[in-house]
Design a protein around this motif. Sequence first.
Motif, PDB file in Angstrom:
ATOM      1  N   LYS A 220     102.045  84.623  52.701  1.00 21.08           N
ATOM      2  CA  LYS A 220     100.965  83.697  53.021  1.00 21.08           C
ATOM      3  C   LYS A 220      99.678  84.488  53.206  1.00 21.08           C
ATOM      4  N   VAL A 221      98.628  84.089  52.485  1.00 22.24           N
ATOM      5  CA  VAL A 221      97.339  84.777  52.571  1.00 22.24           C
ATOM      6  C   VAL A 221      96.458  84.132  53.634  1.00 22.24           C
ATOM      7  N   GLY A 222      96.369  82.816  53.641  1.00 19.35           N
ATOM      8  CA  GLY A 222      95.533  82.113  54.608  1.00 19.35           C
ATOM      9  C   GLY A 222      95.183  80.728  54.086  1.00 19.35           C
ATOM     10  N   MET A 223      94.314  80.034  54.828  1.00 15.93           N
ATOM     11  CA  MET A 223      93.895  78.686  54.450  1.00 15.93           C
ATOM     12  C   MET A 223      92.435  78.672  54.036  1.00 15.93           C
ATOM     13  N   THR A 224      92.116  77.757  53.125  1.00 13.26           N
ATOM     14  CA  THR A 224      90.744  77.558  52.681  1.00 13.26           C
ATOM     15  C   THR A 224      90.630  76.121  52.178  1.00 13.26           C
TER      16      THR A 224
END
Length: 243
Positions: free
Chosen positions: A9-13
């Motif tokens: 998981k990299v992150g949210m955007t």
Amino acid sequence: MSVGLLGQKVGMTQIFDKESGKVIPVTVLKVGPCPVLQVRDQERDGYDAVQVGYQDKKRTKATRAERGHVASDLVSKRRKKREGNSTMREAPPKADCEPQRYIREFRLQSPAEVKVGDLLIASDVFQEQQKVDVIGTSKGRGYSGAMKRHNFGGLRASHGAKKVHRSAGSIASHCSNRGHGRPKKGHKAAGQYGNTRITVRNLEIVMIDEENHVICVRGAVPGPNGGFIQIQPTKKLRKSVPA
């Protein structure tokens, strides 16, 4: 079920839809490439499955078993002596890659269409607008109270209530009429919160970046940024609600 992939998981955007102009909240996942380490079949193993790996591991930090699982040059002396024996079972093929940090197996309903050594990428396995299930490990929050763990409202904060504002309340009703003083199983109380395996179903793939091995799915995914995740085609589709 078809083959899935492993990733992080990299992150949210957020992404803007060009047609409607609406904002789509997405989670960015770095998926693959995942080498196929083993292919199981009905004849040898009794079921059909594909075993894939993710993220190379240094050979100096890998055990001999981990190195031998992916490399065909590590053959024991005892096996070499028995090579002339006709009753000896033939060794399965190896992927000839670096030892993998994460290894998972995906069950199949029919024989696999891939072979050992193939490299699976996101664009080959998934497509846009496809529904997927994402499996991750939630953030560990340690030993937590009942209000934080189970979203309790707490007791009254009025006059006369003394130091009971965040307590879980009485459990007498859960212990009575049972013949002993133990509460019923599943009673909500303080305890370990988080750090559990969670599956989020029916997430829609909004975008696939083939060059960077990135998938954007609509919605939230459990776990911290950089956490290990497992993505696969969904098992349960939501029933469409009539307008």
